[in-house]
Design a protein around this motif. Structure first.
Motif, PDB file in Angstrom:
ATOM      1  N   ARG A   6      -5.817   7.365 -13.724  1.00 33.60           N
ATOM      2  CA  ARG A   6      -4.648   7.933 -13.055  1.00 33.60           C
ATOM      3  C   ARG A   6      -3.628   6.890 -12.600  1.00 33.60           C
ATOM      4  NH1 ARG A   6      -7.655  11.524  -8.862  1.00 33.60           N
ATOM      5  NH2 ARG A   6      -5.923  10.760  -7.647  1.00 33.60           N
ATOM      6  N   TYR A   7      -4.002   5.621 -12.628  1.00 36.63           N
ATOM      7  CA  TYR A   7      -3.135   4.548 -12.148  1.00 36.63           C
ATOM      8  C   TYR A   7      -3.104   3.410 -13.155  1.00 36.63           C
ATOM      9  CZ  TYR A   7      -3.659   6.979  -7.714  1.00 36.63           C
ATOM     10  OH  TYR A   7      -3.664   7.930  -6.731  1.00 36.63           O
ATOM     11  N   ILE A   8      -2.114   2.548 -13.004  1.00 36.59           N
ATOM     12  CA  ILE A   8      -2.034   1.306 -13.780  1.00 36.59           C
ATOM     13  C   ILE A   8      -1.904   0.160 -12.798  1.00 36.59           C
ATOM     14  CG2 ILE A   8      -0.643  -0.062 -15.379  1.00 36.59           C
ATOM     15  CD1 ILE A   8       0.141   2.542 -16.754  1.00 36.59           C
TER      16      ILE A   8
ATOM     17  N   THR B  92       2.180 -10.987  -7.308  1.00 38.73           N
ATOM     18  CA  THR B  92       1.963  -9.640  -6.795  1.00 38.73           C
ATOM     19  C   THR B  92       1.214  -8.796  -7.820  1.00 38.73           C
ATOM     20  OG1 THR B  92       4.045  -9.788  -5.568  1.00 38.73           O
ATOM     21  CG2 THR B  92       3.130  -7.603  -5.867  1.00 38.73           C
ATOM     22  N   LEU B  93       0.275  -7.998  -7.335  1.00 39.51           N
ATOM     23  CA  LEU B  93      -0.363  -6.954  -8.140  1.00 39.51           C
ATOM     24  C   LEU B  93       0.097  -5.627  -7.562  1.00 39.51           C
ATOM     25  CD1 LEU B  93      -3.992  -8.361  -8.331  1.00 39.51           C
ATOM     26  CD2 LEU B  93      -2.490  -7.976 -10.277  1.00 39.51           C
ATOM     27  N   ARG B  94       0.484  -4.716  -8.441  1.00 37.92           N
ATOM     28  CA  ARG B  94       0.926  -3.397  -7.990  1.00 37.92           C
ATOM     29  C   ARG B  94       0.096  -2.321  -8.676  1.00 37.92           C
ATOM     30  NH1 ARG B  94       5.516  -6.549  -8.513  1.00 37.92           N
ATOM     31  NH2 ARG B  94       6.768  -6.711  -6.627  1.00 37.92           N
ATOM     32  N   LEU B  95      -0.316  -1.342  -7.892  1.00 41.56           N
ATOM     33  CA  LEU B  95      -1.041  -0.189  -8.414  1.00 41.56           C
ATOM     34  C   LEU B  95      -0.032   0.943  -8.551  1.00 41.56           C
ATOM     35  CD1 LEU B  95      -3.906   0.746  -9.211  1.00 41.56           C
ATOM     36  CD2 LEU B  95      -4.133   1.617  -6.879  1.00 41.56           C
ATOM     37  N   TRP B  96       0.253   1.329  -9.789  1.00 39.81           N
ATOM     38  CA  TRP B  96       1.286   2.319 -10.080  1.00 39.81           C
ATOM     39  C   TRP B  96       0.683   3.690 -10.356  1.00 39.81           C
ATOM     40  CZ3 TRP B  96       6.474   1.349  -9.905  1.00 39.81           C
ATOM     41  CH2 TRP B  96       6.865   0.004  -9.831  1.00 39.81           C
TER      42      TRP B  96
ATOM     43  N   LEU C  86       7.858   1.947 -15.877  1.00 40.63           N
ATOM     44  CA  LEU C  86       7.481   1.745 -14.481  1.00 40.63           C
ATOM     45  C   LEU C  86       8.140   0.511 -13.889  1.00 40.63           C
ATOM     46  CD1 LEU C  86       3.662   2.514 -14.657  1.00 40.63           C
ATOM     47  CD2 LEU C  86       5.489   3.973 -13.795  1.00 40.63           C
ATOM     48  N   ILE C  87       8.182  -0.553 -14.660  1.00 42.15           N
ATOM     49  CA  ILE C  87       8.724  -1.811 -14.166  1.00 42.15           C
ATOM     50  C   ILE C  87       9.977  -2.098 -14.967  1.00 42.15           C
ATOM     51  CG2 ILE C  87       8.279  -4.259 -13.846  1.00 42.15           C
ATOM     52  CD1 ILE C  87       5.320  -3.563 -13.605  1.00 42.15           C
TER      53      ILE C  87
ATOM     54  N   ARG D  43       5.819   5.823  -9.388  1.00 43.13           N
ATOM     55  CA  ARG D  43       6.008   5.064  -8.136  1.00 43.13           C
ATOM     56  C   ARG D  43       4.848   4.103  -7.906  1.00 43.13           C
ATOM     57  NH1 ARG D  43       2.944   6.438  -3.929  1.00 43.13           N
ATOM     58  NH2 ARG D  43       1.710   8.326  -4.070  1.00 43.13           N
ATOM     59  N   CYS D  44       5.152   3.061  -7.151  1.00 40.97           N
ATOM     60  CA  CYS D  44       4.137   2.091  -6.776  1.00 40.97           C
ATOM     61  C   CYS D  44       3.340   2.644  -5.600  1.00 40.97           C
ATOM     62  CB  CYS D  44       4.790   0.759  -6.403  1.00 40.97           C
ATOM     63  SG  CYS D  44       3.608  -0.497  -5.888  1.00 40.97           S
ATOM     64  N   ALA D  45       2.029   2.780  -5.758  1.00 39.04           N
ATOM     65  CA  ALA D  45       1.175   3.342  -4.706  1.00 39.04           C
ATOM     66  C   ALA D  45       0.686   2.274  -3.735  1.00 39.04           C
ATOM     67  CB  ALA D  45      -0.020   4.058  -5.333  1.00 39.04           C
TER      68      ALA D  45
END
Length: 156
Positions: free
Chosen positions: A20-22, A30-34, A2-3, A40-42
């Motif tokens: 369903r997400y990470i 930054t925090l990203r919900l993948w 993902l990253i 993809r980043c949601a």
């Protein structure tokens, strides 16, 4: 993956409660919900400071009130973002050093946050409680670790 190599270093990753997400924290504050199934980043959450430490973030849910993404910060605060809107809803003040870990109680509207302990100081964990009428506030309980010599152990 993902990253990739072009992203800042990852300091934290956690599955969402529904699996369903990470949620991944990176050292660019930054925090990203993948959505890992789609790669993809949601959603992206910003506002806290995270450039040096691994910071353990979490999801918090209060029945009838909402769901939040929660993280500590290198500016000694705890940040709460609305999961859907990505807006910072609250900054909790009360720590005197970098907040490196947060967690939420599974059934009550409580958060725990822990700060880095400097040489000669005892570590501090703060408990924050949610009330339906008021936002989160510093609760009456501040847990301090016992002195390093002769430290007591809890049996959990």
């Amino acid at each position: 993956t993902l990253i990739g190599d072009t992203n800042p270093a990852v300091s934290f990753a956690k599955f969402s409660p529904n699996g369903r997400y990470i949620l991944a924290g990176t050292l660019d504050s930054t925090l990203r919900l993948w959505n890992y199934a789609q790669g993809r980043c949601a959603k992206t959450y910003r506002g806290h400071k995270n450039e040096r430490f691994c910071m353990y973030s979490t999801f918090a849910f209060v029945e009838g009130q909402g769901t939040w993404v929660v993280s500590g910060s290198e500016d000694n605060k705890v940040f709460l973002w609305d999961l859907q809107t990505k807006e910072v809803e609250q900054r909790l003040l009360g720590h005197t050093d970098v907040v490196v870990a947060v967690d939420s109680h599974p059934t009550r509207g409580w958060l725990a946050s822990a700060e880095v302990s400097q040489a000669g100081q005892r570590p501090v964990v703060r408990i924050w409680k949610h009330s339906a009428d008021e936002p989160l506030e510093d609760g009456p309980l501040v847990v301090k670790a016992p002195p390093r010599s002769g430290a007591a152990r809890a049996n959990l």
